[in-house]
Design a protein around this motif. Structure first.
Motif, PDB file in Angstrom:
ATOM      1  N   LEU A 142      27.890  58.844  66.451  1.00 20.12           N
ATOM      2  CA  LEU A 142      27.418  57.844  65.493  1.00 20.12           C
ATOM      3  C   LEU A 142      28.637  57.246  64.773  1.00 20.12           C
ATOM      4  O   LEU A 142      29.520  57.985  64.326  1.00 20.12           O
ATOM      5  N   ASN A 178      21.681  49.704  64.814  1.00 16.03           N
ATOM      6  CA  ASN A 178      21.092  50.363  63.660  1.00 16.03           C
ATOM      7  C   ASN A 178      19.571  50.342  63.661  1.00 16.03           C
ATOM      8  O   ASN A 178      18.892  51.337  63.414  1.00 16.03           O
ATOM      9  N   LEU A 197      18.048  52.820  66.045  1.00 16.02           N
ATOM     10  CA  LEU A 197      18.044  54.197  65.539  1.00 16.02           C
ATOM     11  C   LEU A 197      16.944  54.391  64.506  1.00 16.02           C
ATOM     12  O   LEU A 197      16.231  55.391  64.523  1.00 16.02           O
ATOM     13  N   ALA A 232      13.733  57.091  64.237  1.00 19.50           N
ATOM     14  CA  ALA A 232      14.226  58.151  63.344  1.00 19.50           C
ATOM     15  C   ALA A 232      13.173  59.225  63.041  1.00 19.50           C
ATOM     16  O   ALA A 232      13.512  60.379  62.808  1.00 19.50           O
ATOM     17  N   MET A 275      14.731  63.852  67.271  1.00 20.28           N
ATOM     18  CA  MET A 275      15.944  63.265  66.702  1.00 20.28           C
ATOM     19  C   MET A 275      16.842  64.302  66.024  1.00 20.28           C
ATOM     20  O   MET A 275      16.353  65.176  65.316  1.00 20.28           O
ATOM     21  N   ILE A 299      20.199  61.426  62.388  1.00 26.79           N
ATOM     22  CA  ILE A 299      19.478  60.166  62.669  1.00 26.79           C
ATOM     23  C   ILE A 299      18.288  60.073  61.717  1.00 26.79           C
ATOM     24  O   ILE A 299      17.989  59.035  61.153  1.00 26.79           O
ATOM     25  N   LYS A 300      17.617  61.210  61.530  1.00 25.38           N
ATOM     26  CA  LYS A 300      16.487  61.223  60.578  1.00 25.38           C
ATOM     27  C   LYS A 300      16.973  60.793  59.195  1.00 25.38           C
ATOM     28  O   LYS A 300      16.303  60.055  58.489  1.00 25.38           O
ATOM     29  N   LEU A 313      19.360  58.849  58.415  1.00 19.98           N
ATOM     30  CA  LEU A 313      19.696  57.414  58.348  1.00 19.98           C
ATOM     31  C   LEU A 313      18.590  56.621  57.678  1.00 19.98           C
ATOM     32  O   LEU A 313      18.813  55.703  56.901  1.00 19.98           O
ATOM     33  N   ALA A 326      25.100  53.803  67.392  1.00 20.20           N
ATOM     34  CA  ALA A 326      25.436  55.033  68.125  1.00 20.20           C
ATOM     35  C   ALA A 326      25.741  54.757  69.584  1.00 20.20           C
ATOM     36  O   ALA A 326      25.315  53.745  70.151  1.00 20.20           O
ATOM     37  N   ILE A 361      15.969  60.000  73.111  1.00 16.46           N
ATOM     38  CA  ILE A 361      16.182  59.031  72.028  1.00 16.46           C
ATOM     39  C   ILE A 361      16.225  57.636  72.637  1.00 16.46           C
ATOM     40  O   ILE A 361      15.553  56.708  72.195  1.00 16.46           O
TER      41      ILE A 361
END
Ligand SMILES: Cc1cc2nc3c(=O)[nH]c(=O)nc-3n(C[C@H](O)[C@H](O)[C@H](O)COP(=O)(O)OP(=O)(O)OC[C@H]3O[C@@H](n4cnc5c(N)ncnc54)[C@H](O)[C@@H]3O)c2cc1C
Ligand code: SF4
Ligand code: SF4
Length: 952
Positions: free
Chosen positions: A283, A310, A313, A317, A322, A326-327, A329, A339, A387
């Motif tokens: 990331l 972004n 992701l 999320a 994940m 990422i969560k 974010l 990423a 993902i």
């Protein structure tokens, strides 16, 4: 002549008359429901063919092409119909490839493979797996799309880049021109003849190639553009890459989208399928830093670099797979992070470790803010790729009903990727595509952006049109990129070819089309199209009809596993027809057509669906079309509902009647013999319009009186729930072991040291599934609740495991009952509880294994294979068999569904194999019938093999 044919223009009527001398009438389709259903592809365009032809061999294709050529009737070829740009559609004649086009030949230890166009890409890779090789092209749709489409679209994917696409891995092909001439480029004789018969065509191609090579500006442009992925227009790189006109010709066919001729087979140079792989996720702070890293990776030996912006992701999320960062974010206010998912391949472990070290050192120079380090763990690998794979469904799942999901597919020079992403984001903002996300194969400069769009009103269409105009200028002019990198030009990019290739390039492409197809009968409107607005015509309507299917994007990913795919309709086709019926109901536009579709849909859509829901497993947005078909079946009369309720309150009597019926049938069979019994049953089945079940020699005998074998207590306890099917149906007539399954299961459990507990009032219990699949939802729910209460008590509130001997019942119960109950179907119970407790010596004799839909849905395919391998040295899982189509009792009342789903089975059974195993009694009846060998529960085999040990 049918009514539908009568309304066709004269030329089409003449074509049908001529075709009937060569193609079976059943495969010349004009029925409106079927032409609509079969005519649909994954794009957002709709054309409905006048005739759909299901052709089974090359002679039929040649005959059809010659006659269409003479009558000047347009023809489109169709493989799997997963195309996104509107290139697999027709309003004239659509030639679909039936299952007959699936032959292949592995050459030179897998270094090459010759394949027919009807083979699914992933299946070809299965044939190559033993040689640790695969085909180069790797579109994300590879589990569905077929070789014809892969080659004719020049598809590619995450790892193949440009080096391993069909163009660069082509060894040779057999093709058919518009006039019906056949050329096999790997056959000297065929090439010699062609050089004589088509001297003019080859001469014209040579002249074009010379002109192109000497037009340095155009030649440079071609060289520049094909460094990136490019499928805008024809593969004109062949004109500068090759000098031999045969080479030019066959490479032009790659990416020609069925507009130059038919690909009858193709020989690929395969590529290594590396066994040593590692995947990582990095990331970065923003898209600029991410793209700088991509540029640096360009000179490194990495297999795949997938970029996720972004918004991508954020769109996933909340998914369980994940990584925590990422969560997190999603919780940050002004996140700009993007990423890279990176994969490395190597031929050996030391090589892989070395590559990881070097790549990690490089990546760290770009100061990633978070990372999941390179891992060889298959679980981490699957999680990271999940993902990426979740991105497209994520947009699909949140879109408004009535809109469609559009995936665009462009390529930019890698050095300009960051600026290009920023510019695209600005366009999303300007045109209010706030849900749009960007991801893609960064090393090839190939970005996909996904957004949602409705085409109901003029305003909506104008918005799309304005957006596409600006995107095209951005990609083709500002960045000198590709307007279509992988998905093909179709109708969608046809108006923009000139923008990308200039007047010279477009003229060249028009000349190519003229050389091959002067009369323009091959897929007209695709690639070459003089209508500057053709991308805005024939747009598909996506009316809201039922929330069960409103998210369907008509991608076709569900089709390969559908039990009725060769009999009536696939899930996608069911959804398409149902949408059209609903649209007609709302608009009152054409009552006659509405009546025709509604009537036909009853059998084609509703009645012939197995309703086992295997389609949901393949659907990127999780649609279970079977659920809609079951729901439509709920429109029962009140009498039918009362009967259902009455049988549910008297399950014991129903099983008793079933047992008596089976016993009577058995006696009658013994008295009048197999032949007479079959004749009698066929007649009554037909005369009752399918309402009286069909008798077959594989129909089981009555299960007889239910016996409890032992009441000995033990510290190991299991609750055994024999389904109502196994309580009433015994073994087949000519079995080697006549014991009913209930006794075999007990024998095995006792051997493994278990005390067997039966639920109270066993004879009254049923999981409700037979009612559910017929649409008696309430009755089904009541039965399930009753069973749950009984199992709760028998298992002492989930203290003991519960074994259900029938997989569909176990699946229904697992999905609906308290998860405190540990419910097992036979294979998983064997793997976890029985195998550790007994000794089994695998037999030498081979066995067939059928993986039932319910087991697939529980993710048990690997466990079933493992258990079977513990029992036999050779386990065969037949290809192209998913749902067997027996579907509870459908196999008795609609035997053609079962026959159609299992038609590939018999030929895959080796001569020395006489045993088949599974975990559902009704499925086993159909499997036995259509294989010619006995199928039964795996519990029989295990009991037999473990018995031997006890006798030692
Ligand atoms: C969700 C989704 C994801 C996708 N991901 C990718 C991806 O990652 N990469 C990618 O490249 N594509 C992707 N696609 C697009 C599409 O799946 C591929 O291009 C695929 O290869 C098309 O194959 P098909 O069998 O569906 O062909 P069809 O759609 O049936 O046909 C494709 C074209 O080939 C022509 N054709 C078919 N058979 C023949 C033949 N025998 N002779 C001559 N012409 C023929 C048809 O006329 C048509 O023009 C995706 C599609 C979807 C829906
Ligand atoms: S049901 Fe799902 S897999 Fe099938 S066509 Fe629709 S979206 Fe695709
Ligand atoms: S439930 Fe089965 S038969 Fe029905 S549409 Fe889905 S896959 Fe096809």
């Amino acid at each position: 002549m049918s009514e539908a044919q009568y309304h066709l223009p004269k030329a089409y009527q003449s074509l049908i008359t001529i075709l009937k001398s060569c193609v079976h009438e059943k495969r010349i389709i004009t029925q409106p429901t079927l032409t609509l259903a079969f005519g649909t592809d994954a794009s957002f365009y709709r054309l409905t063919p006048k005739i759909v032809l299901q052709l089974i061999n090359l002679e039929e294709v040649i005959f059809t092409l010659k006659n269409c050529y003479t009558l000047n009737i347009p023809v489109t070829f169709r493989a799997a119909g997963t195309s996104l740009s509107g290139q697999a559609l027709s309003d004239s004649v659509l030639i679909t490839l039936s299952h007959h086009w699936t032959k292949y030949k592995v050459i030179d230890e897998g270094k090459q493979i010759k394949v027919q166009p009807g083979l699914i890409g992933a299946d070809v890779n299965k044939y190559l797996a033993a040689y640790q090789r695969k085909i180069g092209p790797d579109p994300a749709s590879i589990n569905t799309c077929k070789i014809g489409g892969i080659a004719a679209n020049n598809s590619s994917g995450m790892c193949c880049g440009t080096a391993q696409n069909s163009y660069n891995t082509l060894a040779g092909m057999t093709l058919v021109l518009a006039d019906g001439t056949r050329l096999d480029t790997l056959d000297e004789h065929s090439v010699t003849n062609f050089k004589i018969s088509h001297k003019k065509l080859l001469g014209e191609l040579s002249v074009l190639a010379q002109k192109c090579k000497s037009n340095t500006k155009l030649a440079d442009k071609i060289r520049h553009k094909y460094r990136l992925k490019n499928t805008t227009g024809y593969s004109i790189n062949s004109l500068i890459d090759y000098s031999d006109p045969i080479d030019i010709l066959q490479h032009l066919f790659i990416g020609s989208e069925g507009t130059l001729g038919f690909i009858a087979d193709i020989t690929y140079n395969t590529v290594i399928d590396h066994q040593f792989k590692a995947t990582a996720l990095y990331l970065f702070n923003n898209i600029e830093q991410t793209c700088l890293t991509v540029s640096a990776l360009e000179n490194f030996d990495v297999a795949a670099v997938e970029l996720m912006d972004n918004r991508s992701l954020l769109s996933v999320a909340d998914k369980p797979v994940m990584p925590h960062f990422i969560k997190e974010l999603a919780l940050q206010e002004d996140t700009q992070s993007a990423a890279l998912l990176i994969e490395i391949h190597a031929q050996s472990e030391p090589q892989l470790l070395k590559k990881i070290k070097v790549t990690e050192a490089l990546l760290n120079k770009f100061t990633p803010i978070q990372q999941v380090k390179f891992s060889r763990d298959t679980q981490v690998y699957s999680q990271l790729w999940a993902i990426r794979k979740e991105l497209f469904p994520a947009v699909g799942a949140v879109r408004e009903s009535g809109t469609t999901v559009i995936i665009e597919d462009v390529a930019f020079p890698v050095s300009k990727l960051a600026n290009a992403v920023r510019d695209l984001e600005a366009l999303f903002k300007k045109y209010h595509y706030h849900e749009a996300i960007i991801f893609g194969h960064a090393l090839a400069g190939n970005l996909h952006f996904v957004f949602t769009q409705a085409f109901e009103t003029k305003k909506q269409i104008q918005r799309y049109s304005g957006f596409m105009d600006e995107v095209s200028k951005l990609v083709a002019i500002k960045y000198q990129g590709s307007l279509k990198a992988e998905h093909g030009t179709g109708r969608n990019m046809a108006p923009f070819i000139e923008l990308e290739w200039g007047e010279d390039g477009l003229t060249l492409m028009k000349q190519i089309k003229r050389i091959f197809d002067n009369s323009g009968i091959l897929n007209p409107g695709v690639i070459i199209n003089n209508d500057k607005n053709c991308h805005l015509n024939h747009l598909k309507k996506m009316p809201c009809v039922d929330e069960l299917i409103d998210k369907c994007i008509e991608c076709g990913f569900c089709e390969p596993v559908c039990a009725s795919k060769n009999l009536t309709l696939t899930p996608r086709q069911r959804n398409v027809v149902y949408r059209e019926i609903a649209r007609l109901q709302k608009t009152d536009e054409d009552p006659k057509r509405l009546a025709t579709l509604t009537k036909a849909f009853k059998y084609l859509g509703i009645d012939s669906c197995a309703a086992t829901g295997l389609c949901a497993d393949r659907c990127p947005v999780g649609i279970n079309t079977g659920d809609l078909m079951s729901k439509l079946r709920t429109e029962h009369s009140s009498i039918a509902t009362s009967i259902a309720r009455c049988t549910a309150h008297n399950v014991d009597k129903v099983t008793a009647v079933t047992k008596i019926t089976l016993a009577v049938a058995d006696q009658l069979h013994k008295a009048i013999g197999t032949q007479n019994m079959s004749l009698l049953s066929d007649a009554t089945h037909r005369l009752s319009l399918g309402n009286i079940p069909l008798w077959t020699v594989h129909l089981p005998r009555s299960a007889g009186r239910f016996k409890v074998l032992s009441i000995k207590s033990s510290s190991k306890k299991v609750v055994y729930f024999p389904s109502c099917v196994t309580r009433s149906m015994g073994t087949s007539q000519d079995t080697s072991d006549g014991r009913p399954l209930t006794e075999v299961t007990q024998s095995l459990l006792i051997k493994a040291g278990y005390e067997v507990i039966f639920p109270l009032q066993l004879s009254m219990q049923c999981c409700g599934m037979p009612y559910q699949s017929k649409g008696f939802v309430e009755t089904a729910r009541d039965k399930l609740k009753q069973l749950e209460a009984t199992l709760w008590q028998a298992s002492e509130q989930g203290r003991y495991p519960i074994l259900m001997d029938t997989s569909p019942c176990a699946n229904t119960s697992i999905n609906s009952m308290s998860n405190k109950l540990k419910i097992y179907e036979p294979f998983l119970f064997i793997a976890e509880h029985i195998l550790p407790a007994i000794k089994v010596t695998a037999q030498k004799a081979p066995i067939m294994l059928h993986i039932t839909c319910s087991s697939r849905k529980q993710g048990l395919a690997n466990i079933m294979e493992k258990v079977s391998r513990a029992c036999s040295e050779k386990v065969i899982i037949p290809e192209d068999i998913y749902c067997c189509g027996f579907a509870g009792d459908k196999g008795f009342i609609l035997p053609q569904l079962n026959a159609s789903a299992l038609f590939p089975l018999k030929e895959q059974i080796p001569a020395n194999c006489s045993e088949g195993y599974s975990n559902s009694r009704t499925c086993e009846i159909g499997l036995s019938r259509h294989s010619g060998i006995e199928y039964r529960s795996i519990l029989y085999l295990l009991d037999k093999l473990s018995e031997k040990r006890l006798n030692d």
